[in-house]
Design an enzyme around this catalytic site. Structure first.
Site, PDB file in Angstrom:
ATOM      1  N   LYS A  68      24.919  12.743  20.459  1.00 40.96           N
ATOM      2  CA  LYS A  68      24.526  12.482  21.958  1.00 40.96           C
ATOM      3  C   LYS A  68      25.797  11.572  22.489  1.00 40.96           C
ATOM      4  O   LYS A  68      26.631  11.330  22.095  1.00 40.96           O
ATOM      5  CB  LYS A  68      23.799  11.236  21.796  1.00 40.96           C
ATOM      6  N   GLY A  77      29.559   2.618  11.803  1.00 40.27           N
ATOM      7  CA  GLY A  77      29.156   2.337  12.996  1.00 40.27           C
ATOM      8  C   GLY A  77      30.557   1.435  13.390  1.00 40.27           C
ATOM      9  O   GLY A  77      31.976   1.030  14.642  1.00 40.27           O
ATOM     10  N   ARG A 123      29.642   2.854  -3.003  1.00 39.12           N
ATOM     11  CA  ARG A 123      30.759   1.771  -2.314  1.00 39.12           C
ATOM     12  C   ARG A 123      30.597   0.844  -3.839  1.00 39.12           C
ATOM     13  O   ARG A 123      31.591   0.499  -2.966  1.00 39.12           O
ATOM     14  CB  ARG A 123      29.625   1.089  -1.542  1.00 39.12           C
ATOM     15  N   GLY A 157      29.424   7.924   9.883  1.00 38.81           N
ATOM     16  CA  GLY A 157      28.557   8.102   8.449  1.00 38.81           C
ATOM     17  C   GLY A 157      28.331   9.670   8.448  1.00 38.81           C
ATOM     18  O   GLY A 157      28.189   9.533   6.987  1.00 38.81           O
TER      19      GLY A 157
HETATM   20  P1  ADP Z   1      28.853  10.557  13.478  1.00 39.54           P
HETATM   21  O1  ADP Z   1      27.314   9.630  12.676  1.00 39.54           O
HETATM   22  O2  ADP Z   1      29.695  10.407  12.099  1.00 39.54           O
HETATM   23  O3  ADP Z   1      29.234   8.850  13.918  1.00 39.54           O
HETATM   24  P2  ADP Z   1      26.077  11.794  14.876  1.00 39.54           P
HETATM   25  O4  ADP Z   1      25.424  10.282  14.039  1.00 39.54           O
HETATM   26  O5  ADP Z   1      26.909  11.018  16.636  1.00 39.54           O
HETATM   27  O6  ADP Z   1      27.604  11.254  14.265  1.00 39.54           O
HETATM   28  O7  ADP Z   1      26.176  12.918  15.161  1.00 39.54           O
HETATM   29  C1  ADP Z   1      25.604  13.240  13.906  1.00 39.54           C
HETATM   30  C2  ADP Z   1      24.513  14.589  13.995  1.00 39.54           C
HETATM   31  O8  ADP Z   1      24.338  14.868  15.228  1.00 39.54           O
HETATM   32  C3  ADP Z   1      24.632  15.261  13.017  1.00 39.54           C
HETATM   33  O9  ADP Z   1      22.650  14.698  12.106  1.00 39.54           O
HETATM   34  C4  ADP Z   1      23.654  17.068  13.319  1.00 39.54           C
HETATM   35  O10 ADP Z   1      23.007  17.669  12.988  1.00 39.54           O
HETATM   36  C5  ADP Z   1      23.595  16.199  15.158  1.00 39.54           C
HETATM   37  N1  ADP Z   1      23.864  17.296  15.581  1.00 39.54           N
HETATM   38  C6  ADP Z   1      25.489  17.910  15.781  1.00 39.54           C
HETATM   39  N2  ADP Z   1      26.022  19.055  17.166  1.00 39.54           N
HETATM   40  C7  ADP Z   1      24.354  19.180  17.594  1.00 39.54           C
HETATM   41  C8  ADP Z   1      23.503  20.496  17.963  1.00 39.54           C
HETATM   42  N3  ADP Z   1      24.525  21.112  18.308  1.00 39.54           N
HETATM   43  N4  ADP Z   1      22.416  19.998  18.549  1.00 39.54           N
HETATM   44  C9  ADP Z   1      21.139  18.527  18.107  1.00 39.54           C
HETATM   45  N5  ADP Z   1      22.288  18.039  17.250  1.00 39.54           N
HETATM   46  C10 ADP Z   1      23.631  17.815  15.948  1.00 39.54           C
END
Ligand code: ADP
Ligand code: MG
Length: 387
Positions: free
Chosen positions: A194, A367, A34, A344
């Site tokens: 989620k 975010g 950063r 992230g």
């Molecule tokens: P970002 O930060 O890029 O927006 P998220 O925070 O929504 O992404 O999701 C990242 C998390 O989702 C990771 O820690 C990953 O382990 C989890 N994840 C991905 N696929 C699955 C799955 N099938 N079951 C449980 N967790 C999952």
């Protein structure tokens, strides 16, 4: 407008950066990317003989707390720039004003953590005015904080000519190009944990995309909505109805993986296996998209003119479940179209696979990039001058 559109020569310029760096227990910076990312804007200002006043938050301190001092940042910055970076004892007040006034051309002053004052997050107008009084021009280069209307990201912009820094400009240009004016075929890939976190992203993207590829933990809520057995996979029970509604309305666009990697436990040495989408065993967890899905997704991604990706395809932190995420990243690296990554964890995954440089843009704001993908107007961007 950005620093390219204004004349900052010889002026005192307040630059809001994102120096919210990760640190170990001793306070040592564990990843300085950063700080490195802020250098082009700082250098551009130094090149026109500006005096540069830098500000950032670090962590979530309550009041002045030495644990969250920007001292390590000042030191690292000074090493990277090869010149002294003074650290002010605070970000407002008489002593800081004196230091700002005494700053010579090409001099750099780093203000202490703006969150040492609660007025920062409450966007107190008096506090914003005090920050503004230190300089003649305001530059916002902290895209990662642009979704927050705080005093140093929003309030201050009402008191000074306010423009984007080079990092902020890159974020706005690439995310904007991909989301507001996408060249077709436009493919979006969504995954992650989620559905709940991504509802507004799904709603904003669906009308624009030619195809929405769904993987990650969120895919199982969509499978559930189709009446399939998902075993012990992640379920966002409250959003099954939403998933069903989306599937009914956009069946032509939504692509679910044909096969899934399932496992009895989420562990490095797990006995994982690949099953068809409708064959998930009752006592198994779906942890990644399968090899056929990797091929299908990969083909669509490589053929796209615009690709936007948020959310890992599986539990990529564990090797047996990282294949899908790696395959999507690799296909994007090979795609000749515009490729943009947000989120992230997704950015961390791309970095982990060593493919960051192969993308057109990997957003630095977790975010903030998500809110951008939701189609929201970010307050830190809205406060800047437009042409
Ligand atoms: P970002 O930060 O890029 O927006 P998220 O925070 O929504 O992404 O999701 C990242 C998390 O989702 C990771 O820690 C990953 O382990 C989890 N994840 C991905 N696929 C699955 C799955 N099938 N079951 C449980 N967790 C999952
Ligand atoms: Mg995340």
């Amino acid at each position: 407008m950005s620093i390219r559109d204004i004349d900052a020569s010889g002026k005192r310029v307040f630059v809001r950066c994102d120096f919210n760096v990760p640190q170990d227990e001793s306070g040592a910076i564990t990843d300085d990317s950063r700080i490195v990312a802020a250098l082009p804007t700082i250098q551009a200002l130094l090149d026109v003989d500006a005096s540069v006043i830098l500000a950032s938050h670090l962590g979530r301190p309550e009041g002045h707390d030495e644990k969250w001092t920007l001292k390590p940042v000042a030191q690292r910055l000074s090493e990277l720039l090869g010149q002294e970076v003074q650290l002010a004892p605070d970000c407002v007040g008489a002593e800081v004003e004196e230091m700002a006034t005494a700053l010579t051309q090409r001099g750099i002053l780093l203000l202490e953590n703006v969150r040492f004052h609660e007025e920062e997050t409450t966007n107190d107008p008096g506090f914003a005015q005090q920050l503004a009084s230190l300089a003649e021009i305001y530059v916002n280069d902290a895209f990662g904080s642009a979704h927050r209307a705080h005093a140093s990201t929003e309030g201050i912009a009402h008191h000074l000519p306010a423009v984007a820094g080079l990092l902020m400009l890159k974020e706005i240009e690439f995310l904007g190009k991909a989301l507001e004016n996408p060249k077709s075929p436009f493919v979006a890939i969504l995954g992650g944990a989620k559905v709940k976190d991504k509802i507004r992203v799904i709603e904003n993207l669906l009308p624009k995309v030619d195809a929405l590829l769904i993987g990650g933990g969120m895919m199982f809520t969509f499978l559930k909505a189709q009446g399939l057995e998902i075993g012990k996979s992640l379920l966002d029970a409250e959003n099954v109805a939403f998933a069903k509604k989306v599937l009914d309305a956009h069946l032509d666009k939504i692509v679910l993986p044909p096969d899934v990697v399932v496992t009895p436990v989420l562990a490095e040495d797990a006995h994982a296996k690949v099953v068809r989408l409708d064959q998930i065993p009752e006592d198994y967890i779906g942890a990644d998209i399968g090899p056929e899905a990797q091929l299908q997704f990969g083909e669509r991604i490589r053929a796209a003119s615009t690709v936007v990706w948020n959310g890992p395809m599986g539990v990529f932190e564990l090797k047996p479940f990282s294949g899908g995420t790696r395959a999507v990243a690799a296909a994007m690296a090979e795609c000749d179209g515009l490729t943009v990554v947000g989120g992230g964890d997704t950015a961390a995954a791309v970095e982990h696979f060593g493919l960051t440089d192969r993308m057109n843009h990997v957003s630095t704001g977790g975010g903030a990039s998500l809110e951008f993908m939701e189609g929201k107007v970010l307050p830190g961007i809205a406060a800047l001058e437009t042409k």
